[in-house]
Design a protein around this motif. Structure first.
Motif, mmCIF file in Angstrom:
data_model
loop_
_atom_site.group_PDB
_atom_site.id
_atom_site.type_symbol
_atom_site.label_atom_id
_atom_site.label_comp_id
_atom_site.label_asym_id
_atom_site.label_seq_id
_atom_site.Cartn_x
_atom_site.Cartn_y
_atom_site.Cartn_z
ATOM 1 N N TYR A 44 0.828 -1.205 0.000
ATOM 2 C CA TYR A 44 0.000 0.000 0.000
ATOM 3 C C TYR A 44 0.868 1.263 0.000
ATOM 4 O O TYR A 44 0.600 2.205 -0.747
ATOM 5 C CB TYR A 44 -0.928 -0.007 1.208
ATOM 6 C CG TYR A 44 -1.845 1.186 1.261
ATOM 7 C CD1 TYR A 44 -2.954 1.260 0.440
ATOM 8 C CD2 TYR A 44 -1.593 2.250 2.111
ATOM 9 C CE1 TYR A 44 -3.787 2.363 0.468
ATOM 10 C CE2 TYR A 44 -2.405 3.347 2.148
ATOM 11 C CZ TYR A 44 -3.511 3.402 1.328
ATOM 12 O OH TYR A 44 -4.328 4.505 1.356
ATOM 13 N N MET A 54 -5.747 3.869 -6.141
ATOM 14 C CA MET A 54 -6.012 2.988 -5.011
ATOM 15 C C MET A 54 -7.518 2.890 -4.805
ATOM 16 O O MET A 54 -8.232 3.890 -4.882
ATOM 17 C CB MET A 54 -5.362 3.546 -3.741
ATOM 18 C CG MET A 54 -3.857 3.721 -3.849
ATOM 19 S SD MET A 54 -2.998 2.225 -4.241
ATOM 20 C CE MET A 54 -2.844 1.529 -2.646
ATOM 21 N N PRO A 55 -8.024 1.695 -4.531
ATOM 22 C CA PRO A 55 -9.458 1.545 -4.305
ATOM 23 C C PRO A 55 -9.873 2.174 -2.980
ATOM 24 O O PRO A 55 -9.103 2.223 -2.021
ATOM 25 C CB PRO A 55 -9.660 0.032 -4.276
ATOM 26 C CG PRO A 55 -8.343 -0.513 -3.870
ATOM 27 C CD PRO A 55 -7.318 0.432 -4.445
ATOM 28 N N ASN A 56 -11.088 2.646 -2.964
ATOM 29 C CA ASN A 56 -11.652 3.228 -1.759
ATOM 30 C C ASN A 56 -12.095 2.088 -0.835
ATOM 31 O O ASN A 56 -12.815 1.197 -1.263
ATOM 32 C CB ASN A 56 -12.851 4.099 -2.148
ATOM 33 C CG ASN A 56 -13.400 4.883 -1.000
ATOM 34 O OD1 ASN A 56 -12.950 4.746 0.130
ATOM 35 N ND2 ASN A 56 -14.381 5.706 -1.281
ATOM 36 N N PRO A 57 -11.700 2.091 0.432
ATOM 37 C CA PRO A 57 -12.091 0.995 1.332
ATOM 38 C C PRO A 57 -13.607 0.873 1.495
ATOM 39 O O PRO A 57 -14.125 -0.222 1.679
ATOM 40 C CB PRO A 57 -11.435 1.355 2.660
ATOM 41 C CG PRO A 57 -10.348 2.289 2.314
ATOM 42 C CD PRO A 57 -10.768 3.002 1.073
ATOM 43 N N VAL A 58 -14.318 1.984 1.410
ATOM 44 C CA VAL A 58 -15.768 1.940 1.565
ATOM 45 C C VAL A 58 -16.403 1.146 0.426
ATOM 46 O O VAL A 58 -17.377 0.421 0.631
ATOM 47 C CB VAL A 58 -16.342 3.373 1.636
ATOM 48 C CG1 VAL A 58 -17.854 3.361 1.710
ATOM 49 C CG2 VAL A 58 -15.770 4.103 2.843
ATOM 50 N N ASP A 59 -15.870 1.270 -0.782
ATOM 51 C CA ASP A 59 -16.393 0.501 -1.909
ATOM 52 C C ASP A 59 -16.220 -0.997 -1.676
ATOM 53 O O ASP A 59 -17.105 -1.791 -2.004
ATOM 54 C CB ASP A 59 -15.699 0.908 -3.208
ATOM 55 C CG ASP A 59 -16.018 2.331 -3.625
ATOM 56 O OD1 ASP A 59 -17.068 2.852 -3.187
ATOM 57 O OD2 ASP A 59 -15.214 2.915 -4.384
ATOM 58 N N THR A 62 -18.788 -2.090 0.923
ATOM 59 C CA THR A 62 -20.107 -2.138 0.299
ATOM 60 C C THR A 62 -20.250 -3.382 -0.568
ATOM 61 O O THR A 62 -21.301 -4.036 -0.567
ATOM 62 C CB THR A 62 -20.336 -0.873 -0.542
ATOM 63 O OG1 THR A 62 -20.186 0.268 0.282
ATOM 64 C CG2 THR A 62 -21.722 -0.868 -1.155
#
Length: 80
Positions: A44, A54-59, A62
């Motif tokens: 990371y 970088m991917p969003n952790p919330v996505d 979800t």
């Protein structure tokens, strides 16, 4: 690129210390988990420094819990 080498060297030093400390105490499972988390964190950190998308952790949350909360949310909205 120099910062990527620096991050890698620091991770290698930390991994070596973890390996030695937990190896002397016979903690194989703790050693494996610590090195796994170190590898994830190092990846990371390198990705952030290279400005990779970088991917969003919330996505991710979800995506994982969508099948669980969507029926519950629909059930709650029907009663309102």
């Amino acid at each position: 690129m120099l910062i990527v080498i620096g991050i890698s060297l620091l991770a290698a030093v930390a991994g070596t210390l973890i390996w030695i400390r937990n190896g002397k105490k016979g903690r194989k499972r703790e050693r494996a988990w610590a090195l796994l988390l170190l590898a994830i964190g190092t990846t990371y950190a390198i990705g952030v420094q290279l400005r990779l998308p970088m991917p969003n952790p919330v996505d991710g949350i979800t995506y994982l819990f969508g099948p669980v909360y969507k029926p519950i949310l629909g059930w709650i909205q029907e009663e309102l």
